[in-house]
Design an enzyme around this catalytic site. Structure first.
Site, short mmCIF file in Angstrom:
data_model
loop_
_atom_site.label_atom_id
_atom_site.label_comp_id
_atom_site.label_asym_id
_atom_site.label_seq_id
_atom_site.Cartn_x
_atom_site.Cartn_y
_atom_site.Cartn_z
N GLU A 48 6.75 10.00 45.70
CA GLU A 48 8.11 10.28 45.24
C GLU A 48 9.02 8.88 44.82
OE1 GLU A 48 11.63 13.36 45.30
OE2 GLU A 48 9.92 13.76 46.45
N ASP A 52 10.44 6.92 41.13
CA ASP A 52 11.68 6.89 40.74
C ASP A 52 11.61 6.20 40.55
OD1 ASP A 52 14.48 8.10 40.74
OD2 ASP A 52 15.04 6.63 42.30
N GLU A 120 10.15 15.91 41.51
CA GLU A 120 9.45 15.00 42.43
C GLU A 120 7.85 15.30 42.26
OE1 GLU A 120 10.11 17.26 45.78
OE2 GLU A 120 12.23 17.32 46.11
N GLU A 123 7.40 12.20 39.28
CA GLU A 123 8.34 11.41 39.63
C GLU A 123 6.60 10.54 40.86
OE1 GLU A 123 12.73 10.86 40.62
OE2 GLU A 123 11.49 11.84 41.94
#
Length: 233
Positions: A48, A52, A120, A123
């Site tokens: 995650e 990002d 989450e 990502e």
């Protein structure tokens, strides 16, 4: 790298299947889709964090290729929307990511965390796909259809997604100074839509209230409430 067809995908499962990256056959994708509540020695958190940055890069490339004449300020605002937690959570819902996520009992019963978990995991999947394929090309293909819809809305009204900027521009154009925000954490519950409450006041002449899962979200909501009051006047 698997060359994907240029098309819209109906689900993240379809995208992973065409990419030969199903969690049943790829340990990294399995890790991306395993929530920390499962209590295994691996979970989505590191992917995650990595994902990002991958999504910011992919969104930047999408904007550069699709909207090369857009000024940098608008590009930054659009990118913020394309990778925002709320946008990613909605994308995860549209793309049925819930059917792939492995969650522990605590997370399964925490309805307030559903949106956060979706964001989450989207990502994390992006991070896993990038590591496997070493390119943003296929990631952009996954997001392209929904990003184009959002970008079109953004171009029709650039302030639609950034009410704080719109309110500040209005207040300064009327010589009222900067809006003043007071934001208070109302609960400690992760993913709670009412976790933060924000009040914004513009020169004691206009006031708005908003709520959100983060301070930023609550302040945007308060600014939107102010703008709606202006429209009603």
């Amino acid at each position: 790298m698997t060359q994907l067809p240029i098309k819209s995908f109906s689900s993240i499962h379809e995208f992973l299947e065409i990419s030969n990256l199903l969690p049943s056959s790829d340990a990294l994708v399995l890790e991306a889709l395993t929530h920390s509540s499962v209590k295994k020695h691996y979970n989505h958190e590191q992917l995650e964090f990595f994902g990002d940055a991958v999504l910011r890069l992919a969104a930047s490339e999408f904007i550069r290729n699709g909207y090369p004449t857009m000024d940098v300020g608008q590009q930054s605002s659009l990118r913020s929307q394309l990778v925002s937690d709320s946008w990613l959570a909605n994308f995860g819902k549209i793309m049925n990511i819930d059917e792939l996520i492995l969650k522990g009992s605590d997370a399964m019963h925490d309805v307030t965390a559903i949106k956060t978990i979706r964001a989450e995991m989207v990502e994390a999947v992006a991070g896993a796909v990038y590591i496997r394929q070493q390119t943003t090309k296929n990631i952009i293909l996954l997001f392209k259809a929904e990003w184009e819809i959002t970008a079109k809305k953004f171009l029709q009204n650039p302030y639609h997604f950034n009410c704080k900027s719109a309110l500040q521009e209005w207040s300064q154009s009327h010589q009222l100074g900067l809006p003043n925000y007071t934001t208070i954490e109302q609960s400690k519950l992760h993913g709670d839509d009412l976790r933060f409450r924000s009040i914004v006041i513009v020169s004691e002449q206009l006031e708005g209230e908003g709520w959100g899962r983060s301070r930023k979200e609550a302040e945007q909501s308060a600014a939107k409430n102010c703008l709606q009051r202006l429209d009603a006047q």
